[in-house]
Design an enzyme around this catalytic site. Structure first.
Site, PDB file in Angstrom:
ATOM      1  N   ASP A   1       0.854  -1.190   0.000  1.00 38.30           N
ATOM      2  CA  ASP A   1       0.000   0.000   0.000  1.00 38.30           C
ATOM      3  C   ASP A   1       0.889   1.239   0.000  1.00 38.30           C
ATOM      4  OD1 ASP A   1      -1.706   2.105   0.377  1.00 38.30           O
ATOM      5  OD2 ASP A   1      -2.758   1.231   2.081  1.00 38.30           O
TER       6      ASP A   1
ATOM      7  N   HIS B   1       0.322   8.113   3.240  1.00 42.44           N
ATOM      8  CA  HIS B   1       0.985   7.394   4.323  1.00 42.44           C
ATOM      9  C   HIS B   1       2.476   7.706   4.438  1.00 42.44           C
ATOM     10  CE1 HIS B   1      -2.770   5.323   4.590  1.00 42.44           C
ATOM     11  NE2 HIS B   1      -2.636   4.757   3.415  1.00 42.44           N
TER      12      HIS B   1
ATOM     13  N   ILE C   1      -0.711   9.405   7.766  1.00 38.05           N
ATOM     14  CA  ILE C   1      -1.480   8.533   8.661  1.00 38.05           C
ATOM     15  C   ILE C   1      -1.137   7.068   8.418  1.00 38.05           C
ATOM     16  CG2 ILE C   1      -3.353  10.198   8.884  1.00 38.05           C
ATOM     17  CD1 ILE C   1      -4.951   8.554   6.856  1.00 38.05           C
TER      18      ILE C   1
ATOM     19  N   GLY D   1      -5.106   1.788   7.292  1.00 35.71           N
ATOM     20  CA  GLY D   1      -6.157   1.149   8.078  1.00 35.71           C
ATOM     21  C   GLY D   1      -5.939  -0.345   8.251  1.00 35.71           C
TER      22      GLY D   1
END
Length: 260
Positions: free
Chosen positions: A170, A175, A190, A193
């Site tokens: 990802d 990120h 961040i 998830g």
């Protein structure tokens, strides 16, 4: 083409290979310790079932690249049903399709289903601006009954975690790049998830006296951001239900993790 026209659309098949190094890197990126030898040492390796989600990430990307929704779409929730253990290395033959597409008025929710012999996984993608096509709204969320206070434990993330997890597949810029995260209202990048969800399963397994590789089913709704380095609190109940919070605010709701 309306969002509803994507329902049932075949997204193709892929054979995805990996080796023990990939599985170990994944375990380290979601919080396994150097002392967890059966997760990080090839001689004793057991592969975390959630590693399979990194091998299937291509499927929602295919739907995005086909133009079903724009770059405002976010990962709303995730489910994983484990059918058998992942081998230490090898290849998986994955097939993907669009499941239901729900009309939320101002947005649509696309379910992307990936299946193989080892697991079935569903991404629910919330796409602003894609609603209003006259489709069903989907099942209502069940009301949560009052329940007793659950067991609590800490889920500790680390500052380089998002950068490390990116290496498992990802590589979304939010990120790693502060400029990208700022465009979604976050001053710093961040945590992914799915990384947060997998990190939580390690803690829940420990709390239940289970092995994290014995995960059988998992679900969670992503309800708030996590910053790498945050210390989170997970509250869990008998039967596998859990909620993950950051400073008292839910970041994963409707959670459930069941181990053998």
């Amino acid at each position: 083409m309306s969002a509803g026209d994507w329902a049932g659309r075949d997204l193709g098949e892929r054979t995805v290979g990996y080796d023990e190094r990939d599985a170990i890197l994944y375990a380290l990126s979601v919080g396994a310790a150097a002392t967890d030898l059966d997760l990080v040492f090839e001689d004793r390796l057991r592969v975390l079932p959630s590693f399979g989600l990194t091998l299937a990430q291509w499927a929602p990307d295919v739907l995005a690249e086909a133009g079903a929704f724009d770059d405002r779409a976010v990962h709303g929730s995730q489910t994983l049903e484990v059918h058998r253990p992942l081998p230490r290395s090898g290849e998986l033959r994955l097939s993907a399709r669009v499941g239901d597409v729900w009309d939320k008025g101002s947005a649509a929710v696309f379910d992307v289903i990936v299946e193989c012999a080892e697991f079935t996984a569903t991404w629910s993608l919330f796409a602003p601006g894609a609603g209003g096509f006259g489709g069903g709204r989907g099942p209502a969320r069940a009301a949560t009954d009052e329940r007793p206070v659950g067991a609590t434990a800490a889920v500790t993330t680390f500052p380089t975690q998002a950068a490390l997890y990116r290496l498992t597949g990802d590589r979304h810029h939010i990120h790693i790049d502060p400029a990208a995260s700022a465009r979604i209202g976050q001053t710093v990048p961040i945590l992914q998830g799915l990384c947060t969800l997998a990190a939580t399963t390690l803690v829940l397994a420990s709390e239940q006296g289970a092995h994290p590789a014995d995960l059988r089913s998992l679900r969670g709704r992503f309800s708030g951001p996590v910053i790498p380095g945050d210390v989170l609190e997970v509250e869990s109940w008998h039967g596998g239900d859990f909620e993950l919070r950051r400073d008292g605010t839910s970041v994963i709701s409707d959670g459930r993790a069941v181990f053998a």
